[in-house]
Design a protein around this motif. Structure first.
Motif: not given
Length: 581
Positions: A28-34, A475-478, A518-519
């Motif tokens: 939910s914290g990832s605005t670019a999950a998809k 800007s984000n990671v998994s 992974v970015t």
């Protein structure tokens, strides 16, 4: 997931807990999950030759952040150890230096899996044992030093498969004692007293029903604690806790998918986007008959270009296999998971079958021809019809035929090694191969994230903090938790990718893992190693082991004669002296 931006775009901490609640907060914290699911780096791949393995890479496994182990059969390799020719080596991935190892048995046509404490167990293999009467070589620990010793299995096994289960032990499945003797059973290492079988081998109706082409069965551990198994043209779900089999739809269009008609297979990534729903992918194989008539083997018989996917839910099973078509036919191929969620198809041939010395139209001794030299990328998240691509990928000049291998290594590249469709070391067409190649995806040329503070062991209820540094454009990671597995004959025992961190032993059985950050651009970090679970050895039932030893002693006597043609017809019966020609 919270970040505080600094001047160099350094993000100080990610708190990851091995709990289901963490999945929810990270997703939910990832605005670019998809977008993260689909993010891949476009561009040119590279393929370089660098170094040799010393022994031909019949089997291959990553053992640390900078080493792999290479296992062969006993043959006239250039590498020697303790006065005899070596058949196992350790390769340093940084320096490409090789170190000869001295196993206690012939590892030809064995399987391999890691236990929960990180021990690598090589099980089964050639019936001729070099230094004893046991059938399982235990390699402990695969770090800076190596000690090898043997423990007995219930019976001699050739062409088995194996899978690590959720208590950290290994289930060893199939198959034959000898080319003329079948062994459709399975067992556990360490031994178990389970379902009325006290340390002894357990019959499998599925193995019996899938004769004559079920060498190295395909096995995948599923999130519900059962095991997907495929062999020949068939598939089943094995519940090892109850010893029950639930049959699945057959492989479509009459394609056979296990050795000697070897397909490649993998469990597709388990992610929050797919609710950790298991789905299998099987590519290649052959429609050639399995009637046992080796005189009919034809190196020019076309392999299959089929890829099949099956979602392992009631609805997915009812819907059946979904069929796709590869760009070319392929047999003896390898399916390698990348940290960005894609699958890379490497190695193999376009015609024939796995093996040597059978039938007619042999190329040298090879039962296959027309090497498949160009890797193919398969994106399981792309729309149907757009999943295969070789754009930007160079072709190899090295045929990787029977007895070749490949694996993801911790820096994010793919190592290619081996090929030897010959009785012994040979220089004929499709010669014995020692050269290594490294296939690098385009993300290897991009600025990469880094992280520190990964614990050496991560238990299922443990929380920990990673300090992550991101490239300026990210800007984000998994997080991808990966097991590269143990590779042989196109089968990758235990290979899996879990996005984020495992909440249960069934999602990621306890044992070695390589963690990639992974970015959101699809660029992975280096994969640092940890042990998932407590790091303890699997349960050891002394009573089951004692009963197994008593019952299995008979398996050492009355060994039948070896085959007179093809593979297995000219096996080493002793170590080969180092000065042997």
């Amino acid at each position: 997931m919270l970040f505080s931006r600094k001047k160099v775009y350094q993000y100080p901490t990610i708190v990851l807990a091995v709990l289901p609640s963490v999945y929810a907060s990270l997703a939910s914290g990832s605005t670019a999950a998809k977008e993260q699911r689909r993010a891949v780096v476009p561009g040119q791949w590279s393929l370089v030759q660098n170094g040799t393995t010393g022994v031909s890479a019949l089997e291959l496994a990553v053992t640390s952040e900078n080493t792999v182990i290479v296992l062969d059969k006993v043959e006239h390799n250039p590498l020697t150890v303790d006065g005899h020719i070596a058949w196992v080596s350790e390769v340093n991935l940084e320096t490409k230096a090789i170190r000869a190892l001295n196993p206690a048995s012939n590892t030809w046509c064995a399987t391999g899996s890691f236990l929960s404490n990180g021990t690598l167990v090589s099980s089964g293999g050639n019936p001729v044992v070099i230094t004893g009467t046991f059938q399982s070589t235990v390699l402990w620990p695969m770090l800076q030093c190596l000690l090898l010793y043997c423990e007995r299995l219930t019976s001699k096994r050739w062409y088995p498969a194996s899978v690590r289960v959720e208590d950290g032990s290994v289930l060893i499945f199939g198959f034959i004692n000898n080319a003329s003797i079948t062994n459709p059973t399975y067992e556990f290492f360490p031994s178990k007293n389970i379902n009325g079988f006290n340390g002894i081998q357990i019959p499998s109706q599925f193995l019996h029903d899938t004769l004559n082409a079920n060498h190295f069965p395909i096995m995948m551990y599923l999130p519900d604690g059962t095991i997907f198994v495929a062999a020949n043209q068939n598939a089943t779900i094995l519940n090892w806790k109850t010893n029950t089999e639930t049959r699945l739809p057959d492989i479509p269009n009459g394609v056979r998918i296990t050795s000697p008609f070897s397909a490649g297979a993998t469990l597709l990534p388990l992610t929050p986007e797919n609710d950790y729903t298991p789905e299998v992918l099987i590519c290649g194989g052959s429609t050639f008959s399995d009637n046992g008539d080796t005189s009919a083997v034809d190196s020019q018989f076309p392999a299959s270009d089929q890829c099949s996917r099956l979602v392992l839910t009631p609805a997915g099973i009812a819907a059946g296999w979904k069929v796709e078509t590869m760009p070319q036919t392929r047999i003896m191929l390898e399916l390698i998971l990348l940290p960005d969620g894609r699958v890379v198809i490497v190695n193999g041939a376009q015609t024939g079958m796995a093996g040597y010395g059978h039938g007619f139209n042999n190329i040298g001794a090879s039962d296959a021809d027309h090497p498949a030299l160009t890797p193919v990328v398969y994106d399981p998240a792309a729309p149907s019809g757009q999943r295969f691509s070789s754009d930007g990928i160079p072709a190899s000049v090295i045929p990787r035929m029977y007895h070749s291998t490949a694996t993801l290594i911790p820096d994010g590249t793919i190592m290619l090694a081996g090929s030897n469709p010959n009785t012994d070391v040979s220089t004929v067409r499709f010669a014995t191969e020692y050269r290594m190649e490294f296939l690098s995806p385009p993300y290897m040329s991009r600025p990469r994230p880094t992280y520190t503070q990964l614990p050496a062991t991560v238990d299922y209820t443990q929380t920990f903090t990673l300090s992550v540094s991101l490239p300026e454009t990210a800007s984000n990671v998994s997080v991808a938790l990966m097991d590269p597995g143990f590779a042989t004959h196109g089968v990758h025992m235990d290979q899996r990718m879990l996005k984020l961190v495992s909440p249960t032993p069934a999602l990621y059985p306890p044992g070695p893992a390589y963690l990639f950050v992974v970015t959101d651009e699809g660029v992975p970090s280096f994969g640092h190693k940890t042990l998932i679970g407590t790091g303890a050895a699997p349960p050891n039932d002394a009573g089951a082991t004692a009963n197994m030893l008593a019952v299995s002693a008979q398996s050492d006597v009355d060994w039948p004669s070896s085959p007179t043609q093809g593979e297995g017809s000219d096996v080493a019966t002793a170590m080969i002296p180092a000065d042997s020609a």
